[in-house]
Design a protein around this motif. Structure first.
Motif, mmCIF file in Angstrom:
data_model
loop_
_atom_site.group_PDB
_atom_site.id
_atom_site.type_symbol
_atom_site.label_atom_id
_atom_site.label_comp_id
_atom_site.label_asym_id
_atom_site.label_seq_id
_atom_site.Cartn_x
_atom_site.Cartn_y
_atom_site.Cartn_z
ATOM 1 N N TRP A 128 26.826 52.682 36.008
ATOM 2 C CA TRP A 128 28.198 52.238 36.288
ATOM 3 C C TRP A 128 28.745 51.581 35.016
ATOM 4 C CZ3 TRP A 128 31.291 53.139 40.354
ATOM 5 C CH2 TRP A 128 30.713 53.529 41.574
ATOM 6 N N ARG B 298 32.638 49.934 33.334
ATOM 7 C CA ARG B 298 33.964 49.447 33.688
ATOM 8 C C ARG B 298 34.806 49.302 32.419
ATOM 9 N NH1 ARG B 298 32.648 43.212 35.641
ATOM 10 N NH2 ARG B 298 32.174 42.345 33.565
ATOM 11 N N ARG C 201 35.328 50.296 27.142
ATOM 12 C CA ARG C 201 34.502 50.543 28.315
ATOM 13 C C ARG C 201 33.115 49.942 28.082
ATOM 14 N NH1 ARG C 201 34.958 56.427 31.033
ATOM 15 N NH2 ARG C 201 37.122 55.800 30.690
ATOM 16 N N ASP D 121 36.266 40.347 36.455
ATOM 17 C CA ASP D 121 35.666 41.611 36.907
ATOM 18 C C ASP D 121 36.728 42.689 37.134
ATOM 19 O OD1 ASP D 121 33.453 39.654 38.914
ATOM 20 O OD2 ASP D 121 32.976 40.642 37.006
ATOM 21 N N ALA E 218 38.913 45.627 36.635
ATOM 22 C CA ALA E 218 38.728 46.777 35.746
ATOM 23 C C ALA E 218 38.752 48.056 36.565
ATOM 24 C CB ALA E 218 37.401 46.681 35.005
ATOM 25 N N TYR F 116 36.368 51.007 37.437
ATOM 26 C CA TYR F 116 34.922 51.211 37.446
ATOM 27 C C TYR F 116 34.615 52.705 37.518
ATOM 28 C CZ TYR F 116 34.052 46.250 37.941
ATOM 29 O OH TYR F 116 33.970 44.889 37.706
ATOM 30 N N GLY G 242 37.096 57.276 38.232
ATOM 31 C CA GLY G 242 37.241 55.832 38.274
ATOM 32 C C GLY G 242 37.871 55.316 39.552
ATOM 33 N N GLN H 260 39.794 51.537 40.933
ATOM 34 C CA GLN H 260 40.349 50.274 40.452
ATOM 35 C C GLN H 260 39.843 49.105 41.297
ATOM 36 O OE1 GLN H 260 42.682 49.535 37.797
ATOM 37 N NE2 GLN H 260 42.057 47.446 38.339
#
Length: 116
Positions: free
Chosen positions: A36, A38, A45, A90, A92, A94, A109, A111
């Motif tokens: 994973w 983000r 990233r 946090d 971002a 992902y 991705g 959100q």
């Protein structure tokens, strides 16, 4: 054709929890580690968590250790990211990623926004 589809992103208050999912298809899911990442606005990233192909070993960015847990279900071709004690930083998009040899494949991705 490799396909990775993330889901589970949402707006959540600080201190809240979310579970992200990434459904994989088009390759032998259980043969590869999963990661994973983000990306926050204006930032590069970054890797968040990684899990080996059998789920026996995991690694985390220092910023999420003790709060996030990566897991996988090879029968469902799905990798998860359980996120607890969420913080505004946090926030971002992902992404999940699989790397097969020299080829990396990304999802579109999902959100995650942490805000009161």
């Amino acid at each position: 054709q490799v396909q990775l589809v993330e889901s589970g992103g949402a707006l959540v208050q600080p201190g809240g929890s979310l579970r992200l999912s990434c459904a994989a298809s088009g390759y032998a899911f259980s043969s590869y580690a999963m990661t994973w990442y983000r990306q926050a606005p204006g930032k590069e990233r970054e890797l968040v968590a990684r899990i080996t192909r059998d789920g026996g070993d995991t690694n985390y960015a220092d910023s999420v250790k003790g709060r996030f847990t990566i897991s996988r279900d090879n029968a469902k071709n799905t990798v998860y990211l359980q996120m607890n004690s969420l913080k505004p930083e946090d926030t971002a998009v992902y992404y999940c990623k699989v790397t097969r040899g020299l080829l990396g494949s990304w999802g579109q991705g999902t959100q995650v926004t942490v805000s009161s």
